[in-house]
Design a protein around this motif. Sequence first.
Motif, PDB file in Angstrom:
ATOM      1  N   LEU A 282       0.841  -1.187   0.000  1.00 39.99           N
ATOM      2  CA  LEU A 282       0.000   0.000   0.000  1.00 39.99           C
ATOM      3  C   LEU A 282       0.881   1.244   0.000  1.00 39.99           C
ATOM      4  CD1 LEU A 282      -2.966  -0.617   2.412  1.00 39.99           C
ATOM      5  CD2 LEU A 282      -2.931  -0.561  -0.055  1.00 39.99           C
ATOM      6  N   PRO A 283       0.436   2.253  -0.670  1.00 37.28           N
ATOM      7  CA  PRO A 283       1.231   3.473  -0.672  1.00 37.28           C
ATOM      8  C   PRO A 283       1.318   4.018   0.740  1.00 37.28           C
ATOM      9  CG  PRO A 283      -0.624   3.644  -2.171  1.00 37.28           C
ATOM     10  CD  PRO A 283      -0.814   2.387  -1.405  1.00 37.28           C
ATOM     11  N   GLU A 284       2.392   4.677   1.017  1.00 36.99           N
ATOM     12  CA  GLU A 284       2.532   5.213   2.361  1.00 36.99           C
ATOM     13  C   GLU A 284       1.943   6.596   2.419  1.00 36.99           C
ATOM     14  OE1 GLU A 284       6.203   2.759   3.865  1.00 36.99           O
ATOM     15  OE2 GLU A 284       5.799   4.783   4.505  1.00 36.99           O
ATOM     16  N   LEU A 285       1.376   6.870   3.537  1.00 46.03           N
ATOM     17  CA  LEU A 285       0.931   8.233   3.734  1.00 46.03           C
ATOM     18  C   LEU A 285       2.186   9.025   4.063  1.00 46.03           C
ATOM     19  CD1 LEU A 285      -1.823   6.678   5.781  1.00 46.03           C
ATOM     20  CD2 LEU A 285      -2.155   7.724   3.582  1.00 46.03           C
ATOM     21  N   ALA A 286       2.117  10.296   3.866  1.00 40.11           N
ATOM     22  CA  ALA A 286       3.336  11.110   3.796  1.00 40.11           C
ATOM     23  C   ALA A 286       4.411  10.700   4.796  1.00 40.11           C
ATOM     24  CB  ALA A 286       2.962  12.563   3.992  1.00 40.11           C
ATOM     25  N   ARG A 287       5.563  10.487   4.278  1.00 41.88           N
ATOM     26  CA  ARG A 287       6.688  10.114   5.127  1.00 41.88           C
ATOM     27  C   ARG A 287       7.250  11.366   5.748  1.00 41.88           C
ATOM     28  NH1 ARG A 287      10.434   5.269   4.283  1.00 41.88           N
ATOM     29  NH2 ARG A 287       9.095   4.365   2.793  1.00 41.88           N
ATOM     30  N   ALA A 288       7.451  11.322   7.043  1.00 44.75           N
ATOM     31  CA  ALA A 288       8.036  12.489   7.696  1.00 44.75           C
ATOM     32  C   ALA A 288       9.443  12.696   7.170  1.00 44.75           C
ATOM     33  CB  ALA A 288       8.061  12.285   9.203  1.00 44.75           C
ATOM     34  N   GLN A 289       9.807  13.937   6.985  1.00 42.20           N
ATOM     35  CA  GLN A 289      11.146  14.214   6.480  1.00 42.20           C
ATOM     36  C   GLN A 289      12.147  13.719   7.502  1.00 42.20           C
ATOM     37  OE1 GLN A 289      13.209  14.274   4.326  1.00 42.20           O
ATOM     38  NE2 GLN A 289      13.214  16.308   3.414  1.00 42.20           N
ATOM     39  N   SER A 290      12.748  12.577   7.191  1.00 36.88           N
ATOM     40  CA  SER A 290      13.651  11.960   8.153  1.00 36.88           C
ATOM     41  C   SER A 290      14.993  12.654   8.111  1.00 36.88           C
ATOM     42  CB  SER A 290      13.782  10.490   7.799  1.00 36.88           C
ATOM     43  OG  SER A 290      14.918   9.960   8.376  1.00 36.88           O
ATOM     44  N   ASP A 291      15.716  12.532   9.203  1.00 40.29           N
ATOM     45  CA  ASP A 291      17.007  13.171   9.206  1.00 40.29           C
ATOM     46  C   ASP A 291      18.091  12.224   8.695  1.00 40.29           C
ATOM     47  OD1 ASP A 291      19.107  14.966  11.443  1.00 40.29           O
ATOM     48  OD2 ASP A 291      18.029  15.655   9.675  1.00 40.29           O
ATOM     49  N   LYS A 292      17.685  11.017   8.298  1.00 39.15           N
ATOM     50  CA  LYS A 292      18.690  10.048   7.899  1.00 39.15           C
ATOM     51  C   LYS A 292      18.894  10.085   6.388  1.00 39.15           C
ATOM     52  CE  LYS A 292      17.510   6.794  11.536  1.00 39.15           C
ATOM     53  NZ  LYS A 292      17.369   5.380  11.870  1.00 39.15           N
ATOM     54  N   VAL A 293      20.130   9.787   6.001  1.00 38.03           N
ATOM     55  CA  VAL A 293      20.416   9.661   4.579  1.00 38.03           C
ATOM     56  C   VAL A 293      19.967   8.279   4.138  1.00 38.03           C
ATOM     57  CG1 VAL A 293      22.220   9.564   2.837  1.00 38.03           C
ATOM     58  CG2 VAL A 293      22.434  11.139   4.768  1.00 38.03           C
ATOM     59  N   ARG A 294      19.242   8.219   3.020  1.00 37.33           N
ATOM     60  CA  ARG A 294      18.778   6.915   2.550  1.00 37.33           C
ATOM     61  C   ARG A 294      19.695   6.395   1.461  1.00 37.33           C
ATOM     62  NH1 ARG A 294      12.453   6.857   2.454  1.00 37.33           N
ATOM     63  NH2 ARG A 294      12.134   7.650   4.541  1.00 37.33           N
ATOM     64  N   VAL A 295      20.339   5.267   1.769  1.00 35.17           N
ATOM     65  CA  VAL A 295      21.201   4.630   0.781  1.00 35.17           C
ATOM     66  C   VAL A 295      20.532   3.353   0.309  1.00 35.17           C
ATOM     67  CG1 VAL A 295      23.397   3.447   0.456  1.00 35.17           C
ATOM     68  CG2 VAL A 295      23.309   5.562   1.786  1.00 35.17           C
ATOM     69  N   GLY A 296      20.379   3.221  -1.002  1.00 34.30           N
ATOM     70  CA  GLY A 296      19.750   2.016  -1.544  1.00 34.30           C
ATOM     71  C   GLY A 296      20.770   1.151  -2.247  1.00 34.30           C
ATOM     72  N   PHE A 297      20.790  -0.137  -1.906  1.00 37.89           N
ATOM     73  CA  PHE A 297      21.658  -1.083  -2.608  1.00 37.89           C
ATOM     74  C   PHE A 297      20.822  -1.844  -3.611  1.00 37.89           C
ATOM     75  CE2 PHE A 297      25.472  -0.575  -0.401  1.00 37.89           C
ATOM     76  CZ  PHE A 297      25.254  -0.531   0.959  1.00 37.89           C
ATOM     77  N   MET A 298      21.228  -1.782  -4.862  1.00 42.33           N
ATOM     78  CA  MET A 298      20.591  -2.660  -5.848  1.00 42.33           C
ATOM     79  C   MET A 298      21.699  -3.570  -6.349  1.00 42.33           C
ATOM     80  SD  MET A 298      18.186  -1.821  -8.986  1.00 42.33           S
ATOM     81  CE  MET A 298      18.138  -2.867 -10.433  1.00 42.33           C
ATOM     82  N   LEU A 299      21.764  -4.750  -5.763  1.00 43.44           N
ATOM     83  CA  LEU A 299      22.868  -5.667  -6.038  1.00 43.44           C
ATOM     84  C   LEU A 299      22.334  -7.083  -6.191  1.00 43.44           C
ATOM     85  CD1 LEU A 299      25.347  -4.356  -3.310  1.00 43.44           C
ATOM     86  CD2 LEU A 299      25.619  -4.101  -5.762  1.00 43.44           C
ATOM     87  N   PRO A 300      23.116  -7.978  -6.801  1.00 45.54           N
ATOM     88  CA  PRO A 300      22.671  -9.367  -6.878  1.00 45.54           C
ATOM     89  C   PRO A 300      22.890 -10.067  -5.549  1.00 45.54           C
ATOM     90  CG  PRO A 300      24.792  -9.124  -7.950  1.00 45.54           C
ATOM     91  CD  PRO A 300      24.390  -7.757  -7.474  1.00 45.54           C
ATOM     92  N   TYR A 301      21.818 -10.431  -4.879  1.00 42.87           N
ATOM     93  CA  TYR A 301      21.965 -11.166  -3.630  1.00 42.87           C
ATOM     94  C   TYR A 301      21.688 -12.643  -3.814  1.00 42.87           C
ATOM     95  CZ  TYR A 301      22.307  -6.664  -1.291  1.00 42.87           C
ATOM     96  OH  TYR A 301      22.709  -5.415  -0.898  1.00 42.87           O
ATOM     97  N   THR A 302      21.220 -13.003  -5.017  1.00 42.56           N
ATOM     98  CA  THR A 302      21.031 -14.422  -5.321  1.00 42.56           C
ATOM     99  C   THR A 302      21.641 -14.677  -6.688  1.00 42.56           C
ATOM    100  OG1 THR A 302      18.890 -13.931  -6.306  1.00 42.56           O
ATOM    101  CG2 THR A 302      18.889 -14.708  -4.037  1.00 42.56           C
ATOM    102  N   GLY A 303      21.899 -15.945  -6.976  1.00 41.99           N
ATOM    103  CA  GLY A 303      22.402 -16.286  -8.301  1.00 41.99           C
ATOM    104  C   GLY A 303      23.909 -16.280  -8.385  1.00 41.99           C
ATOM    105  N   THR A 304      24.416 -16.357  -9.617  1.00 44.85           N
ATOM    106  CA  THR A 304      25.852 -16.507  -9.843  1.00 44.85           C
ATOM    107  C   THR A 304      26.682 -15.387  -9.256  1.00 44.85           C
ATOM    108  OG1 THR A 304      25.021 -16.921 -12.052  1.00 44.85           O
ATOM    109  CG2 THR A 304      27.334 -17.397 -11.659  1.00 44.85           C
ATOM    110  N   PHE A 305      26.139 -14.170  -9.234  1.00 46.52           N
ATOM    111  CA  PHE A 305      26.941 -13.032  -8.782  1.00 46.52           C
ATOM    112  C   PHE A 305      26.698 -12.671  -7.326  1.00 46.52           C
ATOM    113  CE2 PHE A 305      28.639 -12.627 -12.757  1.00 46.52           C
ATOM    114  CZ  PHE A 305      27.714 -12.380 -13.751  1.00 46.52           C
ATOM    115  N   ALA A 306      26.049 -13.580  -6.602  1.00 47.36           N
ATOM    116  CA  ALA A 306      25.693 -13.252  -5.222  1.00 47.36           C
ATOM    117  C   ALA A 306      26.919 -12.858  -4.390  1.00 47.36           C
ATOM    118  CB  ALA A 306      24.975 -14.419  -4.583  1.00 47.36           C
ATOM    119  N   GLN A 307      28.010 -13.581  -4.586  1.00 48.81           N
ATOM    120  CA  GLN A 307      29.215 -13.274  -3.794  1.00 48.81           C
ATOM    121  C   GLN A 307      29.678 -11.840  -4.037  1.00 48.81           C
ATOM    122  OE1 GLN A 307      28.687 -16.144  -2.369  1.00 48.81           O
ATOM    123  NE2 GLN A 307      30.783 -16.852  -2.387  1.00 48.81           N
ATOM    124  N   LEU A 308      29.570 -11.407  -5.290  1.00 51.00           N
ATOM    125  CA  LEU A 308      30.024 -10.070  -5.628  1.00 51.00           C
ATOM    126  C   LEU A 308      29.153  -9.021  -4.937  1.00 51.00           C
ATOM    127  CD1 LEU A 308      31.176 -11.991  -7.823  1.00 51.00           C
ATOM    128  CD2 LEU A 308      30.922 -10.135  -9.426  1.00 51.00           C
TER     129      LEU A 308
END
Lengths: 395, 330, 287
Positions: A24-50
């Motif tokens: 469900l969509p979130e209702l307005a997220r409070a402006q957090s003081d944290k920096v948001r870092v997103g990892f988009m990496l292979p966690y499964t499959g042949t490249f999981a180790q990488l």
Amino acid sequence: MTTRRIVLTRSAAVIGAASTGLLLPELARAQSDKVRVGFMLPYTGTFAQLGVAIENGFRMALNEQGGKLGGREVEYFKVDDESNPAKGIENATRLVQRDKVDVLVGTVHSGVQMGIHKVARDTGVLNLIPNAGVHVATRAQCAPNVFRTSFTNSQPTLALGKAMVANGHKKAVWITWNYAAGDEAFEGFEQSYTAAGGTIMKKLGLPFPNVEFQALLTEIASLKPDAVACFFAGGGAAKFMSDYAAAGLNKTIQLYGSGFLTEGVLEAAGPAANGVLTTMHYGDSLNTPRDKQFRLEYAKAFRLQPDVYAVQGYDTGLLLIKGANAVKGDLNSKKALYAAMEGATIDSPRGKWTMSKAHNPIQDIYMRKVENKENKVIGIAQKAVADPATGCRMG
Amino acid sequence: MSSPKAQLEKLPRSMQVILLLGAIALAAFPLMPLTGVDFYLQMLSQMMILAIFAMSLDLLQGVTGLVSLGHAAYFGLAGYALAFLTPADTPISLWWALPVSALGAGLAALIIGFFVVRTHGIYFIMVTMAFAQMVFFLFFDNKALGGSDGLYVNFRPDASLFGWTGIDLDNKTTFYYFTLLLLVLVYAFLRRLLFSPFGRVLAGIRVNEHRMRAVGYGTFGYKLAAFTLAGALAGVAGFLWAAQTGYVNPELMGFHMSAHAIMMVILGGMGNFAGAIVGAFAFEYVMHFFKDLTKHWQLLMGSFIVLIVVFAPRGLLGLVAQFSRKRGAP
Amino acid sequence: MDFANFLIQLLNSLQYGLLLFMLAAGLTLIFGIMGVVNLAHGSFYMLGAYLAWFLVSQLDSLVLAIVLGTVIAVVLGWLLEWLLFRHFYRRDHLDQVLLTFGLIYIFEEVRSILWGDDVHSVQVPEMLNWSIPLTDNLSYPVYRLVMSGVCIALALGLYLLISRTRLGMKIRAGAFNREMTESLGINIRLIHGVVFALGVALAAIAGMIASPVSSVYPGMGSSVLIMCFVVVVIGGIGSVRGALVAALLVGLVDTFGKVLVPQIAGMAVYMLMAAVLLYKPEGLFKQ
């Protein structure tokens, strides 16, 4: 009601209830003081180790600073890209639009990177590439918000040509898989080898991920070149080196390769790999004080030996720290942020490197030789190698 | 499908109501005052595109009884067609790019179908898979066709008509409604087709092909026609996918994409097209749910698939039909 | 290409073809005799390779590992048949496709949980770890010759089993007409269990004996599955003889294709399949 029906209806109810929060969509997220870092990496499959190594390296870099970026706490988000290019855009969009990350760190596989790159260009999110060497990201499609801390596919082979000719190997055969990474690696090889005076006798290729090399090894033997240069990675690389040695070719024809030939596969390849010469921007046995310190810390923290992917992840963290510190954590001051990262000199375990105008590392490429399941760095193949950045209109 | 013969074709009243409610919910969604709605618009658009893809497969699989493991080839080909048609510096007109891409996919289906439709049973399944792999490798191995890294679709198609710029597909909401419109149109078209003489012949072929031949129908021609039409409709979905994401890659034509389509159709319930829509949404939802849950989501997904096959062979709509039948409805 | 080269390439295609045959034989048996489509066949190949790697690291002997691994594979095959596949013989091919696709996911994840996602290799046994020089710079690994020998031996064994033993006779009868065979008092369920276990074992053995010359890595199952399917389609479902001929053909086309026409090498095998289907939609050989 039958048992089957009870089971089904109850499971449906449970799943329904449990998942209402999820999509469900979130209702307005409070402006957090944290920096948001997103990892988009292979966690499964042949490249999981990488994927794991990159994330480990990144976190280590941040933890050395107390886990903060420019004084602000960090919140992490993760998405498993499964090395599936068809889902690249969807997964990247999830991090950018739903989780609203400030930085997207990703990814390993070049096909997936194409998807991330599109999202990065469309949304302007800061994208740090910790591995994928696909050329366009820092060439024709370069962007001010995209930085790469790893390499382009042709950088390692750009340093190969001169070294081969210097060793007296003037006639070579090139072999790789017929896919983008192989084509791009060949580009670097062709440029440097012919410029140094070498002749490429034949360019061999096989469909990816076919590992039946016998036919082509026989072909190589009949051509009788001075050396063979190649690009293979992962399971195929181990097999290629084994097959090459089993066919006796390693006794008469020197095998060279882009460093990925011998990364992470030396255990699997065994003695067959001895004597193989490769070029890459890192080597596990660099033994500089900086590298030794890094390797020690990494091994302590993760009980694993680091590899080039961990170094790249680490450098990604270092780069982001430099940028965040320069803007005191305000990642929205993009101009200052990008300028700081562009001008950064990264004191990396691989040696100091700087960012090119196209946002790709300008770095030394080392020559390594395999001895006893280890890549021994025997020298610098070429200093300060920069990617040609053809078609990039920045700077 | 302990036997694929008996199938839910006419939808009971309760189901029709549910579907109508679903359609209204979809139409109303963009109007709701929620934050982050952009992401959900894209996600729902994607699910609708996959629903169209699933419906095209349902025509082949659910109605005609031909199980194709290579249907994604046509989906991907249409996407690539858009990528090739779109020039480097301006968008292409929607009104001719969409038909051309869909027809191109249909043409490919016709050609491949010519080889493939002459086989039966297990052969058909394996041969469709092998041909799809061939198409996959054709694109993967050749730099001229984009190679393993795929191609960008530089611009979304331009929907202006003789100067009228009413529909701007770059606007996410407009694109969403456009996709919804196509979903409804394809559904209506296929429902009409199902009960038309052509559709009845296809259903007859599924139930007993020998009998149809004995009665005098040229089943090869009908099957080929169904294969081609299914390919063209998959092309419509593929076109939309490429237009939405702006990126095509050989994986779109790959085995996994085809297998996912089959699962969507089965999950929802085959043969009535409503099941395909339900299945597409349900499948994507479940997959996202599992992925968010754990790194080992593949285990959950695999088990889920196995459970569905064992316990709910008629799919979700089949279950609903069973419940409502027991209650004395419709 | 000179004559010596040609001969060597012929040898290469023979060796590759024989390995493919091992895999395809199991697949075609299961198809032909039980009518079950099994997409998870490649997973059995992968499991065999990982088993070999794991067992060799524990037992230090490839031969022992193969023996033990075969036993494990047979037991696993039997269990799978008893628990799952048995209930699917009369179900639609579609259900079988779906079931086995779900199994692929499960096997991949189990393998990942048990043994991780690393690349591994298995050492060629010392005794066989040498090469025969063929030309002045090219040698042929003896292990590959041995591997081909094992494949041939297994092929012969399979042939003898199916055509010369009572068990083989019952298998063939069961494939021809299940109800009739059952009414004659033959325990068809047992037969099916045996055949399924045999098919799984063949795939696993192929994975095990190939492991020293291939690498052991995730995803090795799917790459080999497609080729398997192509071989079975060309050869004719249920025909072991067909699988042999088709596998050798595919080996030839793949090997010479790579060397002579590399631009379309990826597609060459499929073009072969298309050509065969034009003239013989049921494959080259009947059951």
